[in-house]
Design an enzyme around this catalytic site. Structure first.
Site, PDB file in Angstrom:
ATOM      1  N   ARG A 111       0.833  -1.256  -0.085  1.00  0.00           N
ATOM      2  CA  ARG A 111       0.013  -0.015  -0.030  1.00  0.00           C
ATOM      3  C   ARG A 111       0.981   1.281  -0.030  1.00  0.00           C
ATOM      4  O   ARG A 111       1.693   1.433   0.868  1.00  0.00           O
ATOM      5  CB  ARG A 111      -1.066  -0.016   1.106  1.00  0.00           C
ATOM      6  CG  ARG A 111      -1.589   1.313   1.423  1.00  0.00           C
ATOM      7  CD  ARG A 111      -2.890   1.311   2.548  1.00  0.00           C
ATOM      8  NE  ARG A 111      -3.748   0.649   2.054  1.00  0.00           N
ATOM      9  CZ  ARG A 111      -4.958   0.778   2.727  1.00  0.00           C
ATOM     10  NH1 ARG A 111      -5.108   1.475   3.391  1.00  0.00           N
ATOM     11  NH2 ARG A 111      -6.314  -0.005   1.989  1.00  0.00           N
ATOM     12  N   HIS A 138      -7.443   1.016  -6.290  1.00  0.00           N
ATOM     13  CA  HIS A 138      -7.633   0.067  -5.268  1.00  0.00           C
ATOM     14  C   HIS A 138      -8.245  -1.027  -5.515  1.00  0.00           C
ATOM     15  O   HIS A 138      -9.484  -1.288  -5.260  1.00  0.00           O
ATOM     16  CB  HIS A 138      -8.478   0.648  -4.064  1.00  0.00           C
ATOM     17  CG  HIS A 138      -8.312   0.417  -2.937  1.00  0.00           C
ATOM     18  ND1 HIS A 138      -7.625  -0.680  -2.321  1.00  0.00           N
ATOM     19  CD2 HIS A 138      -9.157   0.423  -1.633  1.00  0.00           C
ATOM     20  CE1 HIS A 138      -7.789  -1.143  -1.150  1.00  0.00           C
ATOM     21  NE2 HIS A 138      -8.828  -0.427  -0.573  1.00  0.00           N
ATOM     22  N   GLN A 141     -10.033  -3.784  -3.262  1.00  0.00           N
ATOM     23  CA  GLN A 141     -11.296  -3.467  -2.675  1.00  0.00           C
ATOM     24  C   GLN A 141     -12.472  -3.673  -3.767  1.00  0.00           C
ATOM     25  O   GLN A 141     -13.632  -4.075  -3.527  1.00  0.00           O
ATOM     26  CB  GLN A 141     -11.129  -1.865  -2.363  1.00  0.00           C
ATOM     27  CG  GLN A 141     -12.348  -1.217  -1.865  1.00  0.00           C
ATOM     28  CD  GLN A 141     -12.869  -2.002  -0.561  1.00  0.00           C
ATOM     29  OE1 GLN A 141     -12.197  -1.892   0.371  1.00  0.00           O
ATOM     30  NE2 GLN A 141     -14.066  -2.345  -0.371  1.00  0.00           N
ATOM     31  N   ASP A 229     -17.503   7.418  -0.969  1.00  0.00           N
ATOM     32  CA  ASP A 229     -16.120   7.165  -0.380  1.00  0.00           C
ATOM     33  C   ASP A 229     -15.782   8.489   0.292  1.00  0.00           C
ATOM     34  O   ASP A 229     -16.414   9.589  -0.237  1.00  0.00           O
ATOM     35  CB  ASP A 229     -15.055   6.910  -1.754  1.00  0.00           C
ATOM     36  CG  ASP A 229     -13.669   6.488  -0.655  1.00  0.00           C
ATOM     37  OD1 ASP A 229     -13.568   6.247   0.414  1.00  0.00           O
ATOM     38  OD2 ASP A 229     -12.666   6.299  -1.285  1.00  0.00           O
ATOM     39  N   CYS A 268     -16.361   1.573   0.868  1.00  0.00           N
ATOM     40  CA  CYS A 268     -15.256   0.636   1.244  1.00  0.00           C
ATOM     41  C   CYS A 268     -14.597   1.091   2.642  1.00  0.00           C
ATOM     42  O   CYS A 268     -14.028  -0.114   3.151  1.00  0.00           O
ATOM     43  CB  CYS A 268     -14.008   0.963   0.334  1.00  0.00           C
ATOM     44  SG  CYS A 268     -13.375   2.844   0.317  1.00  0.00           S
ATOM     45  N   ARG A 296     -13.460  -8.721   1.680  1.00  0.00           N
ATOM     46  CA  ARG A 296     -12.079  -8.418   1.270  1.00  0.00           C
ATOM     47  C   ARG A 296     -11.111  -9.761   1.296  1.00  0.00           C
ATOM     48  O   ARG A 296     -10.245 -10.099   0.698  1.00  0.00           O
ATOM     49  CB  ARG A 296     -11.656  -7.212   2.257  1.00  0.00           C
ATOM     50  CG  ARG A 296     -11.835  -5.885   1.877  1.00  0.00           C
ATOM     51  CD  ARG A 296     -11.721  -5.344   0.622  1.00  0.00           C
ATOM     52  NE  ARG A 296      -9.974  -5.378   0.323  1.00  0.00           N
ATOM     53  CZ  ARG A 296      -9.328  -4.248   0.980  1.00  0.00           C
ATOM     54  NH1 ARG A 296      -9.972  -3.306   1.751  1.00  0.00           N
ATOM     55  NH2 ARG A 296      -7.915  -4.146   0.773  1.00  0.00           N
TER      56      ARG A 296
HETATM   57  N1   CP Z   1     -11.196  -0.295   2.662  1.00  0.00           N
HETATM   58  C1   CP Z   1      -9.873  -0.170   2.963  1.00  0.00           C
HETATM   59  O1   CP Z   1      -9.073  -0.404   1.987  1.00  0.00           O
HETATM   60  O2   CP Z   1      -9.550  -0.277   4.523  1.00  0.00           O
HETATM   61  P1   CP Z   1      -8.539   0.058   5.132  1.00  0.00           P
HETATM   62  O3   CP Z   1      -7.757   1.222   4.707  1.00  0.00           O
HETATM   63  O4   CP Z   1      -8.521  -0.054   6.448  1.00  0.00           O
HETATM   64  O5   CP Z   1      -7.391  -0.987   4.772  1.00  0.00           O
HETATM   65  N1  NVA Z   2     -10.007   6.759  -1.262  1.00  0.00           N
HETATM   66  C1  NVA Z   2      -9.669   6.316   0.176  1.00  0.00           C
HETATM   67  C2  NVA Z   2      -9.838   4.780   0.276  1.00  0.00           C
HETATM   68  C3  NVA Z   2      -9.434   4.288   1.539  1.00  0.00           C
HETATM   69  C4  NVA Z   2      -9.485   2.809   1.583  1.00  0.00           C
HETATM   70  C5  NVA Z   2      -8.273   6.592   0.424  1.00  0.00           C
HETATM   71  O1  NVA Z   2      -7.367   6.652  -0.445  1.00  0.00           O
HETATM   72  O2  NVA Z   2      -7.858   7.176   1.225  1.00  0.00           O
END
Ligand code: CP
Ligand code: NVA
Length: 312
Positions: A111, A138, A141, A229, A268, A296
């Site tokens: 990530r 993502h 997700q 989101d 998400c 997930r």
């Molecule tokens: N939706 C998602 O990816 O959650 P986290 O940021 O908690 O991993």
């Molecule tokens: N769009 C959000 C998704 C988090 C899972 C971010 O990037 O923070």
């Protein structure tokens, strides 16, 4: 010649039939665990003796826990590496990090911020690399979201999904999914926050039925699924606010009322109640957000099996 690793970098970078296979396996894996405790290790241990390194340069709850539990349930192990604790955080190159980790572990989940970091890691790793979120996409997700949509609605080809709010990394993966799975996607965002021209071009080239509007009511009218989101993604924190622009895009009961009566609401998570969605919607009967979160786990087990074990 050594075969190149099976990376899972983006929905747009995998063949549609492979993605369907992954989803099918995810449904089967979920059904097979019904009634089992979370720590039950599957008897065939498909990932026995395998280790997943998980690099996090941003915070996470769902991604870190679901990948870790996925490895354990399949008989493997994972290790959590925070970006700041790695030499990567002090300037060691992504390429060298990829080469070194490939000597120790069987797969890497990352990530991170720039998409280029993910692709560079994949270029130099000799083990599979999985995208656990970048500023741009993502995919894990949205694979879980598509799985959830299949559970709730069955065949996806006649469905309309409506997105209301900021166009961000999750929106981009939904756009890729529209191209691969054949549902219609309507995106409502204020003009300055609409998807970039590159991804809109990708949609055109890949016959993705994606439309973009400034009008949330028009996007949501008659939709089968409404998605929201956060208004500020992790990589934008401290960069000011888009809240005034996004206020009209809040998913509330008035907006949900123009969708189909049996429409589901997706997010998400994490969510900000009172900003992108009201509490009555996210905590109400149309919300499937915790099914999405659970999925997930199941979809990432299928992705890991696809990347690693040759059983998919
Ligand atoms: N939706 C998602 O990816 O959650 P986290 O940021 O908690 O991993
Ligand atoms: N769009 C959000 C998704 C988090 C899972 C971010 O990037 O923070």
């Amino acid at each position: 010649m050594v075969a190149s690793p099976k990376h899972f970098l983006d929905i747009s970078r995998a063949a549609a039939e492979e993605l369907h296979r992954i989803l099918q396996a995810a449904h089967e894996m979920k059904a097979a665990r019904s009634g089992r405790p979370q720590g039950f290790i599957e008897p065939d241990r498909p990932l026995e003796n395998r280790i997943l390194a998980m690099i996090f340069e941003k915070p996470s709850t769902r991604t870190r826990v679901s990948f870790d539990v996925a490895m354990r349930q399949m008989g493997g192990q994972s290790m959590l590496l925070s970006g700041n604790d790695l030499q990567l955080g002090r300037g060691e190159t992504v390429a060298d990090t990829a080469r070194v980790l490939s000597r120790f572990v069987d797969a890497i989940m990352i990530r991170t911020f720039e998409q280029s970091k993910l692709t560079e890691l994949a270029e130099f790793a000799t083990v599979p690399v999985i995208n656990g979120l970048t500023d741009a996409t993502h995919p894990c997700q949205v694979m879980a979201d598509v799985m959830t949509l299949q559970e709730k609605k069955g065949d996806l080809s006649n469905l309309t999904v409506a997105w209301s709010g900021d166009s961000n990394n999750v929106t981009n993966s939904w756009m890729h999914a529209a191209g691969c799975f054949g549902f219609d996607l309507r995106i409502a965002s204020p003009e300055p926050l609409q998807p970039a021209s590159e991804i809109l071009d990708w949609c055109k080239q890949n016959n993705a039925n994606v439309t973009v509007t400034e009008d949330p009511q028009a996007a949501v009218a008659g939709a089968d699924c409404v998605v929201a989101d956060v208004w500020l993604s992790i990589h934008e924190e401290g960069q000011g606010t888009k809240h005034n622009l996004l206020k009209p895009y809040q998913v509330n009961s008035a907006l949900m009322a123009v969708a189909k009566p049996d429409a589901v609401f997706m997010h998400c998570l994490p969510a900000h109640r009172g900003e992108e969605v009201t509490a009555d919607v996210i905590d109400g009967p149309q919300s499937v957000v915790f099914d999405e979160a659970e999925n997930r786990l199941h979809v990432q087990k299928a992705i890991l099996a696809w990347c690693l074990s040759g059983i998919l």
